[in-house]
Design a protein around this motif. Sequence first.
Motif, mmCIF file in Angstrom:
data_model
loop_
_atom_site.group_PDB
_atom_site.id
_atom_site.type_symbol
_atom_site.label_atom_id
_atom_site.label_comp_id
_atom_site.label_asym_id
_atom_site.label_seq_id
_atom_site.Cartn_x
_atom_site.Cartn_y
_atom_site.Cartn_z
ATOM 1 N N UNK A 85 0.837 -1.201 0.000
ATOM 2 C CA UNK A 85 0.000 0.000 0.000
ATOM 3 C C UNK A 85 0.873 1.252 0.000
ATOM 4 N N UNK A 86 1.996 1.206 0.691
ATOM 5 C CA UNK A 86 2.930 2.336 0.705
ATOM 6 C C UNK A 86 3.446 2.616 -0.707
ATOM 7 N N UNK A 87 3.560 1.571 -1.535
ATOM 8 C CA UNK A 87 3.980 1.763 -2.926
ATOM 9 C C UNK A 87 3.024 2.690 -3.671
ATOM 10 N N UNK A 88 1.774 2.749 -3.222
ATOM 11 C CA UNK A 88 0.774 3.619 -3.846
ATOM 12 C C UNK A 88 0.644 4.951 -3.100
ATOM 13 N N UNK A 89 1.488 5.135 -2.089
ATOM 14 C CA UNK A 89 1.418 6.354 -1.311
ATOM 15 C C UNK A 89 0.340 6.330 -0.244
ATOM 16 N N UNK A 90 -0.143 5.141 0.109
ATOM 17 C CA UNK A 90 -1.173 4.994 1.135
ATOM 18 C C UNK A 90 -0.528 4.380 2.373
#
Length: 137
Positions: free
Chosen positions: A54-59
């Motif tokens: 999810x961090x890969x999507x900025x979340x």
Amino acid sequence: MAEIPTVLFVCVHNAGRSQMAAALLAHHAAGAVEVRSAGSEPADAVNPAVREVMAELGIDLSAEKPKRLTTDAVKASDVVITMGCGDACPIFPGKRYLDWDLTDPAGKTIEEIRPIRDDIDARVRSLLTELVPSPTH
């Protein structure tokens, strides 16, 4: 003005699929939908690999904690989306229920979780167009 719709995502542990779905819907809806998630048997923490994809999507899911499914949460929701919680989710008349058959990310690598995340993202985007139709001018 109509109330904003409320969506509840439910899986067993509330550590993977339902967390990703809730975060993606909240991200895409930008306040147009109230989003909740819960688990029938919540884990102690969100799956670290799920947090990473999810961090890969900025979340950022670092502050999220798995929550126990309650009858009140179901009653307060317009749409209840289950993801492998079986019969643990209470059924109430007047609610819309969807069951998304998704692979459980537990024990999977980041590479194995990315397609699950992307599948959830596509489903969430489709749901959002149903819940909050774009204004046609």
